[in-house]
Design a protein around this motif. Sequence first.
Motif, PDB file in Angstrom:
ATOM      1  N   PRO A 239      21.976  28.181  12.975  1.00 25.39           N
ATOM      2  CA  PRO A 239      20.598  28.489  13.391  1.00 25.39           C
ATOM      3  C   PRO A 239      19.856  29.352  12.385  1.00 25.39           C
ATOM      4  CG  PRO A 239      22.143  28.776  15.214  1.00 25.39           C
ATOM      5  CD  PRO A 239      22.977  28.570  13.987  1.00 25.39           C
ATOM      6  N   LEU A 240      20.600  30.182  11.622  1.00 25.40           N
ATOM      7  CA  LEU A 240      19.959  31.043  10.632  1.00 25.40           C
ATOM      8  C   LEU A 240      19.354  30.224   9.501  1.00 25.40           C
ATOM      9  CD1 LEU A 240      22.579  33.951  10.401  1.00 25.40           C
ATOM     10  CD2 LEU A 240      20.451  33.896  11.711  1.00 25.40           C
ATOM     11  N   LYS A 241      19.960  29.064   9.197  1.00 21.71           N
ATOM     12  CA  LYS A 241      19.459  28.228   8.117  1.00 21.71           C
ATOM     13  C   LYS A 241      18.107  27.604   8.463  1.00 21.71           C
ATOM     14  CE  LYS A 241      22.547  28.054   4.698  1.00 21.71           C
ATOM     15  NZ  LYS A 241      22.183  28.239   3.275  1.00 21.71           N
ATOM     16  N   ILE A 242      17.862  27.401   9.772  1.00 26.05           N
ATOM     17  CA  ILE A 242      16.619  26.757  10.192  1.00 26.05           C
ATOM     18  C   ILE A 242      15.402  27.544   9.722  1.00 26.05           C
ATOM     19  CG2 ILE A 242      15.261  26.051  12.204  1.00 26.05           C
ATOM     20  CD1 ILE A 242      17.604  24.239  11.695  1.00 26.05           C
TER      21      ILE A 242
ATOM     22  N   ILE B 230       0.841  -1.183   0.000  1.00 23.94           N
ATOM     23  CA  ILE B 230       0.000   0.000   0.000  1.00 23.94           C
ATOM     24  C   ILE B 230       0.882   1.241   0.000  1.00 23.94           C
ATOM     25  CG2 ILE B 230      -0.210   0.084   2.531  1.00 23.94           C
ATOM     26  CD1 ILE B 230      -3.021   1.247   2.103  1.00 23.94           C
ATOM     27  N   ASN B 231       0.510   2.212  -0.817  1.00 25.75           N
ATOM     28  CA  ASN B 231       1.205   3.490  -0.904  1.00 25.75           C
ATOM     29  C   ASN B 231       0.272   4.558  -0.361  1.00 25.75           C
ATOM     30  OD1 ASN B 231       3.800   3.189  -3.001  1.00 25.75           O
ATOM     31  ND2 ASN B 231       2.211   1.639  -3.241  1.00 25.75           N
ATOM     32  N   ALA B 232       0.572   5.074   0.820  1.00 23.02           N
ATOM     33  CA  ALA B 232      -0.278   6.073   1.465  1.00 23.02           C
ATOM     34  C   ALA B 232       0.285   7.460   1.201  1.00 23.02           C
ATOM     35  CB  ALA B 232      -0.349   5.822   2.964  1.00 23.02           C
ATOM     36  N   MET B 233      -0.516   8.320   0.583  1.00 21.23           N
ATOM     37  CA  MET B 233      -0.087   9.683   0.281  1.00 21.23           C
ATOM     38  C   MET B 233      -0.242  10.538   1.539  1.00 21.23           C
ATOM     39  SD  MET B 233       1.152  11.722  -2.032  1.00 21.23           S
ATOM     40  CE  MET B 233       0.852  10.996  -3.652  1.00 21.23           C
ATOM     41  N   LEU B 234       0.868  10.840   2.217  1.00 18.41           N
ATOM     42  CA  LEU B 234       0.820  11.654   3.429  1.00 18.41           C
ATOM     43  C   LEU B 234       0.730  13.143   3.104  1.00 18.41           C
ATOM     44  CD1 LEU B 234       3.510   9.884   5.654  1.00 18.41           C
ATOM     45  CD2 LEU B 234       1.079   9.352   5.401  1.00 18.41           C
ATOM     46  N   VAL B 235       1.534  13.598   2.136  1.00 13.24           N
ATOM     47  CA  VAL B 235       1.512  15.000   1.701  1.00 13.24           C
ATOM     48  C   VAL B 235       1.619  14.990   0.187  1.00 13.24           C
ATOM     49  CG1 VAL B 235       2.646  17.250   1.787  1.00 13.24           C
ATOM     50  CG2 VAL B 235       2.648  15.794   3.816  1.00 13.24           C
ATOM     51  N   GLU B 236       0.598  15.473  -0.509  1.00 10.26           N
ATOM     52  CA  GLU B 236       0.628  15.469  -1.975  1.00 10.26           C
ATOM     53  C   GLU B 236       1.069  16.814  -2.522  1.00 10.26           C
ATOM     54  OE1 GLU B 236      -1.961  13.995  -5.813  1.00 10.26           O
ATOM     55  OE2 GLU B 236      -2.904  14.066  -3.837  1.00 10.26           O
ATOM     56  N   LYS B 237       0.339  17.874  -2.230  1.00  7.34           N
ATOM     57  CA  LYS B 237       0.713  19.200  -2.709  1.00  7.34           C
ATOM     58  C   LYS B 237       1.792  19.798  -1.803  1.00  7.34           C
ATOM     59  CE  LYS B 237      -3.678  20.166  -4.972  1.00  7.34           C
ATOM     60  NZ  LYS B 237      -4.804  21.123  -5.135  1.00  7.34           N
ATOM     61  N   ALA B 238       2.575  20.711  -2.379  1.00 10.56           N
ATOM     62  CA  ALA B 238       3.715  21.282  -1.662  1.00 10.56           C
ATOM     63  C   ALA B 238       3.272  22.012  -0.396  1.00 10.56           C
ATOM     64  CB  ALA B 238       4.469  22.246  -2.578  1.00 10.56           C
ATOM     65  N   GLU B 239       4.005  21.759   0.701  1.00 12.97           N
ATOM     66  CA  GLU B 239       3.758  22.414   1.979  1.00 12.97           C
ATOM     67  C   GLU B 239       5.079  22.845   2.597  1.00 12.97           C
ATOM     68  OE1 GLU B 239       1.320  20.451   4.815  1.00 12.97           O
ATOM     69  OE2 GLU B 239      -0.102  19.683   3.328  1.00 12.97           O
ATOM     70  N   ARG B 240       5.088  24.027   3.217  1.00 17.34           N
ATOM     71  CA  ARG B 240       6.281  24.523   3.916  1.00 17.34           C
ATOM     72  C   ARG B 240       6.450  23.782   5.238  1.00 17.34           C
ATOM     73  NH1 ARG B 240       7.503  30.056   2.320  1.00 17.34           N
ATOM     74  NH2 ARG B 240       8.757  30.246   4.222  1.00 17.34           N
ATOM     75  N   ILE B 241       7.717  23.392   5.556  1.00 21.93           N
ATOM     76  CA  ILE B 241       7.957  22.651   6.802  1.00 21.93           C
ATOM     77  C   ILE B 241       9.238  23.102   7.501  1.00 21.93           C
ATOM     78  CG2 ILE B 241       6.756  20.593   5.947  1.00 21.93           C
ATOM     79  CD1 ILE B 241       9.692  19.354   5.802  1.00 21.93           C
ATOM     80  N   GLU B 242       9.690  24.352   7.293  1.00 25.00           N
ATOM     81  CA  GLU B 242      10.949  24.745   7.923  1.00 25.00           C
ATOM     82  C   GLU B 242      10.902  24.692   9.449  1.00 25.00           C
ATOM     83  OE1 GLU B 242       9.028  28.612   6.345  1.00 25.00           O
ATOM     84  OE2 GLU B 242       9.430  26.591   5.615  1.00 25.00           O
ATOM     85  N   GLU B 243       9.724  24.743  10.043  1.00 26.37           N
ATOM     86  CA  GLU B 243       9.597  24.608  11.491  1.00 26.37           C
ATOM     87  C   GLU B 243       9.396  23.152  11.904  1.00 26.37           C
ATOM     88  OE1 GLU B 243       6.529  27.186  12.821  1.00 26.37           O
ATOM     89  OE2 GLU B 243       7.612  29.027  12.304  1.00 26.37           O
ATOM     90  N   GLY B 244       9.551  22.242  10.971  1.00 26.57           N
ATOM     91  CA  GLY B 244       9.325  20.829  11.245  1.00 26.57           C
ATOM     92  C   GLY B 244       7.911  20.441  10.852  1.00 26.57           C
TER      93      GLY B 244
END
Length: 354
Positions: free
Chosen positions: A299-302, A191-205
């Motif tokens: 830290p600036l890269k985060i 089974i292939n479960a699509m967790l995130v399909e469209k682009a989402e920002r995640i720089e904060e995790g």
Amino acid sequence: MGLLLLGASLASFAHADRYAKSYTLDFPYRGDRNIPRWLSVVKEPKSPRYLTSQSFGIRPQANADTDLAITIFFNEGSGGFLRVFWEGLNNNTEMLAPNLYDNIGMPNQKMLLVRRSTLSGPGKLVFQTTESTMNIRRIHWEWVKSQTIPMSHDLSLGVAYVDGFGRSYSDAEVYQFETGATGDFWRSSIINAMLVEKAERIEEGAALDFEIQSPADIARLETQIAGLAPEEKIGVWLNRRYLGEMATQVPDLADPGYQRDEAGDLTYIGWRKGSFFFPPDQLIVGANQLQLVRWANSPLKISQPLAIKNTILQIKYKVATSNPTTMQTTTQPIQAPTTEPTPPSFQINPQLTR
């Protein structure tokens, strides 16, 4: 068996010349006497005040059976659009991409494949945006020849095009028109479960919550990442337990996605594939939480933009299941851990040194 299209590069990328089959154009454009004969930068009359336009003249080679692959590197604005259309003879127009934006407001990269049926004669490729400036950083042009190859009928997310740098694109990506949600799908017994399909920002995790209803035999995560510098890593947690670093694709050094930012630091503009293999006993029956956090050398890269898309969790169950919708997923931001795990120590085998 189904049929997919595989793009094959036709030219060496060692240098540009007047007869080259591929060419990389940087912006702002300052003129280049080696620009290929089939390409020209068109000076457009002033557009309406709410649009910014840039056009390129294209002269397809007569009697050729090649398509034109275009990779666009651009700074995505906050809102609005960046569209691309073809203007042929007698002002006949064809929309090629209504909007290249992913609505993530960060440097982005998209592939566009212009078919030979569209390039029946000379014309213009027109870029239009609602931004005050075009914000295009680089365009790589490549004439390619397509061929049909047989693929397994159960491969729902196959590759439509592989460019000369090894980057792969789905059919929807090279045609740039909005498609419906993919959802979960089966590929043989996996089974292939699509967790995130469209682009989402995640720089904060990011925290991805999902449920499974049977014990897993093996599991693997695959995703596409944008905004991750070549030396940066992404840490993987499952159910609050650190498992290790995601394996991230290192593109060919000839790839035009490598660029320098304003500070002179090396960056990669575009989407890179990341993957991770889970130990068999880490997934539990019931609720699970997957966490992805960037490891940066400063830290600036985060705080720099980071995004993911096409994030798929593959699971092969110990006991076969028949319901492809057994996995429900949600996405939510998380606070990144404040300490980085210490990597395990190791010693070099002296017999292997050279």
